[in-house]
Scaffold this active site. Sequence first.
Site, PDB file in Angstrom:
ATOM      1  N   ASP A  26       0.862  -1.166   0.000  1.00  0.00           N
ATOM      2  CA  ASP A  26       0.000   0.000   0.000  1.00  0.00           C
ATOM      3  C   ASP A  26       0.908   1.229   0.000  1.00  0.00           C
ATOM      4  O   ASP A  26       1.822   1.322   0.825  1.00  0.00           O
ATOM      5  CB  ASP A  26      -0.889  -0.023   1.258  1.00  0.00           C
ATOM      6  CG  ASP A  26      -2.278   0.521   0.999  1.00  0.00           C
ATOM      7  OD1 ASP A  26      -2.365   1.588   0.374  1.00  0.00           O
ATOM      8  OD2 ASP A  26      -3.261  -0.113   1.427  1.00  0.00           O
ATOM      9  N   ASP A  46      -3.072   4.551  -2.391  1.00  0.00           N
ATOM     10  CA  ASP A  46      -4.139   5.137  -1.590  1.00  0.00           C
ATOM     11  C   ASP A  46      -4.562   6.501  -2.150  1.00  0.00           C
ATOM     12  O   ASP A  46      -3.695   7.349  -2.414  1.00  0.00           O
ATOM     13  CB  ASP A  46      -3.615   5.306  -0.151  1.00  0.00           C
ATOM     14  CG  ASP A  46      -4.710   5.607   0.844  1.00  0.00           C
ATOM     15  OD1 ASP A  46      -5.658   4.813   0.947  1.00  0.00           O
ATOM     16  OD2 ASP A  46      -4.615   6.658   1.527  1.00  0.00           O
ATOM     17  N   GLU A  80      -6.405   3.901  -6.084  1.00  0.00           N
ATOM     18  CA  GLU A  80      -7.742   4.104  -5.503  1.00  0.00           C
ATOM     19  C   GLU A  80      -8.276   5.477  -5.932  1.00  0.00           C
ATOM     20  O   GLU A  80      -7.596   6.481  -5.757  1.00  0.00           O
ATOM     21  CB  GLU A  80      -7.661   4.043  -3.974  1.00  0.00           C
ATOM     22  CG  GLU A  80      -9.030   4.160  -3.306  1.00  0.00           C
ATOM     23  CD  GLU A  80      -8.966   4.502  -1.818  1.00  0.00           C
ATOM     24  OE1 GLU A  80      -9.895   4.151  -1.087  1.00  0.00           O
ATOM     25  OE2 GLU A  80      -7.982   5.157  -1.391  1.00  0.00           O
ATOM     26  N   HIS A 135     -11.060  -3.161   3.173  1.00  0.00           N
ATOM     27  CA  HIS A 135     -11.010  -2.805   4.591  1.00  0.00           C
ATOM     28  C   HIS A 135     -11.852  -1.582   4.933  1.00  0.00           C
ATOM     29  O   HIS A 135     -11.920  -1.196   6.094  1.00  0.00           O
ATOM     30  CB  HIS A 135      -9.557  -2.564   4.979  1.00  0.00           C
ATOM     31  CG  HIS A 135      -8.991  -1.365   4.262  1.00  0.00           C
ATOM     32  ND1 HIS A 135      -8.842  -1.330   2.886  1.00  0.00           N
ATOM     33  CD2 HIS A 135      -8.583  -0.154   4.714  1.00  0.00           C
ATOM     34  CE1 HIS A 135      -8.351  -0.156   2.533  1.00  0.00           C
ATOM     35  NE2 HIS A 135      -8.189   0.580   3.628  1.00  0.00           N
ATOM     36  N   ASP A 136     -12.452  -0.947   3.933  1.00  0.00           N
ATOM     37  CA  ASP A 136     -13.292   0.230   4.170  1.00  0.00           C
ATOM     38  C   ASP A 136     -14.779  -0.076   3.983  1.00  0.00           C
ATOM     39  O   ASP A 136     -15.602   0.845   4.058  1.00  0.00           O
ATOM     40  CB  ASP A 136     -12.925   1.345   3.175  1.00  0.00           C
ATOM     41  CG  ASP A 136     -11.525   1.915   3.387  1.00  0.00           C
ATOM     42  OD1 ASP A 136     -11.012   1.852   4.523  1.00  0.00           O
ATOM     43  OD2 ASP A 136     -10.954   2.426   2.406  1.00  0.00           O
TER      44      ASP A 136
HETATM   45  O1  TEU Z   1      -9.685   5.531   1.793  1.00  0.00           O
HETATM   46  C1  TEU Z   1     -10.179   6.650   1.135  1.00  0.00           C
HETATM   47  C2  TEU Z   1     -11.496   7.163   1.566  1.00  0.00           C
HETATM   48  O2  TEU Z   1     -11.765   8.283   1.175  1.00  0.00           O
HETATM   49  C3  TEU Z   1     -12.464   6.406   2.386  1.00  0.00           C
HETATM   50  O3  TEU Z   1     -12.402   5.108   2.617  1.00  0.00           O
HETATM   51  C4  TEU Z   1     -13.371   7.173   3.239  1.00  0.00           C
HETATM   52  O4  TEU Z   1     -13.611   6.458   4.405  1.00  0.00           O
HETATM   53  C5  TEU Z   1     -14.675   7.420   2.542  1.00  0.00           C
HETATM   54  O5  TEU Z   1     -14.462   8.049   1.334  1.00  0.00           O
HETATM   55  C6  TEU Z   1     -15.604   8.332   3.311  1.00  0.00           C
HETATM   56  O6  TEU Z   1     -16.597   7.609   3.913  1.00  0.00           O
HETATM   57  C7  TEU Z   1      -8.317   5.339   1.888  1.00  0.00           C
HETATM   58  C8  TEU Z   1      -8.043   4.106   2.711  1.00  0.00           C
HETATM   59  O7  TEU Z   1      -8.536   2.990   2.036  1.00  0.00           O
HETATM   60  C9  TEU Z   1      -8.629   4.305   4.070  1.00  0.00           C
HETATM   61  O8  TEU Z   1      -8.539   3.160   4.878  1.00  0.00           O
HETATM   62  C10 TEU Z   1      -7.908   5.464   4.712  1.00  0.00           C
HETATM   63  O9  TEU Z   1      -8.486   5.767   5.952  1.00  0.00           O
HETATM   64  C11 TEU Z   1      -7.952   6.709   3.833  1.00  0.00           C
HETATM   65  O10 TEU Z   1      -7.647   6.432   2.459  1.00  0.00           O
HETATM   66  C12 TEU Z   1      -6.903   7.698   4.298  1.00  0.00           C
HETATM   67  O11 TEU Z   1      -5.631   7.193   4.025  1.00  0.00           O
END
Ligand code: TEU
Length: 546
Positions: free
Chosen positions: A99, A201, A243, A317-318
């Site tokens: 990552d 990311d 992403e 993971h989100d």
């Molecule tokens: O995620 C990007 C991100 O914008 C989201 O997952 C965010 O939670 C959502 O858009 C709003 O509800 C990446 C990673 O995957 C995440 O785990 C990190 O927290 C984030 O970037 C910051 O690095």
Amino acid sequence: DTKIPWWKTATGYQIYPRSFADSNGDGIGDLPGIISKLDHLADLGVGFIWLCPIYASPMRDNGYDIADYYDIAPEFGTLEDFDRLVAEARARGIRIVMDLVVNHCSSDHEWFRKACETRDCPEHDYFYWRDAQPDGSPPDDQRACFGGSAWQWVETVGRYCYCHFGPQQPDLNWHNPALRQTIYEMMNWWLDRGIGGFRMDVIELVGKDIDARHYYEGPDMHRFIQEMHQACLAGRDVMTVGESWSVTPKTALDYCGRDRAELDMVFGFNHIQAAWDPAKGRFGPNLFDLRRHKAILADWQYALADDGWNSLYLSNHDLPRPVSHYACDGEHRVRSAKMLATVTYLMKGTAFVFQGEEIGMTNVRFERLDQFRDIETLGQWTEQGAQGVSLDDFIAGANANARDHARTPMQWTAEPGAGFSGAEPWMMLNPNHVDINAARDRANPEGVFEWYRKLIALRRSESLVWGGAFELLLPNHPALVAYLRTEGARRMLVMGSYSGDEVHLSAADLPLGDWQPVLANADGVNAPGGDMTVPPYFAGVWIEEG
Ligand code: TEU
Ligand code: CA
């Protein structure tokens, strides 16, 4: 065809290290834990691991806040452990994709510490600083993703610093050329160590114009990604996936078209966000609309039919657990898990399986705020609670979509601790690990794991999967996803039902053919092209040799 890059037929497996396997009994997953489970992944047939961040970090966002890009977080292990992981994985034909979190770093990074000491150091310009308004308030009213203002006041330098996510995740100023070179050097250092590529990311956030408040896909994004490609990726046999929450089928080829020299793939989120309230985001779920969902996925397939490449995923993971989110996590859980994987991973693209998906892990039923660990959940509660959202409503939204669902420890066994750890895990285990666990599922030839294994093998062996043209069938059917993959005279038909009831099809609904069954998650279903009674959460795959 030897010209196909390895990552097009491979299936990836995403590991959230904190929740995967704990080797030393501190309740936190770690690198030796991952090494001890490599045979599980080799049995599954995966070609690479996407490893969520393992770098040194205060872990406010579980590693998406990096304090040292050249070191491993002590709770995860050491660089020696990392090298051992790369070697042990390679011995099993598995590459390690790291990552890359370079839109922001941790406020504990020495760059930020220096930047806060004085305006007169090179590191000060590694971040975005703006003056306060005459009344002392922040430059604008931009909110941070994890709640609060996006602007953090730093008294020592008398300026506000821009933090898109959390207050301890300052954004890196990509407009500073020295910073960019420093990042490229670091990337090359990891690539030279033998990794298989990067998942990048929120790559859409580099190149933003802070003053115009143009954050996503900003004016300099593609220029910077192209520069990074030249500096780090060109000439290396690695894979990259960026992403991007803002990419659409219309802009996807700007990142991954063959003439762009940027990335191999993007992770798009159009289909995820379609089921969220535009104002409340993930904490305000809308009704899931399968017609809209499959239309979006089909748009992506058509947009990247001849150029670029798709990423295929059900979760990460989100996101919540797919069986709970899209189908059934009760009576029909196993069948649901197989159906979702089948219709998703036999589209054209590279599949990314998130840990636990291969055994059909489910969401948790959260009851109290103190069960959540995620900075986003807790920050959004502070924000929305202050706006008058009730705790019950907030917990209902979080039960639907909070990132915490994906982060409960991996369920290896039925024992206390689920075989994840001998100690109290850093976040709650799903109590259903007594029934749903890898040991039990793998012992069952009709289990989810065995299905994933077959599907992943099919992705490697069947040229229709990586090469066949995609065509969506039954676009208006409210409960079924069906599509054809065609290559020359051969065709593959994939169908899945998102319904808990039987669905009836008549002869004209699906193309007639000499359909030979390849996979089916229930018995006694007729071949397509005749009358069909489709059982709840059915998945079927047929091939016509032509
Ligand atoms: O995620 C990007 C991100 O914008 C989201 O997952 C965010 O939670 C959502 O858009 C709003 O509800 C990446 C990673 O995957 C995440 O785990 C990190 O927290 C984030 O970037 C910051 O690095
Ligand atoms: Ca540990």
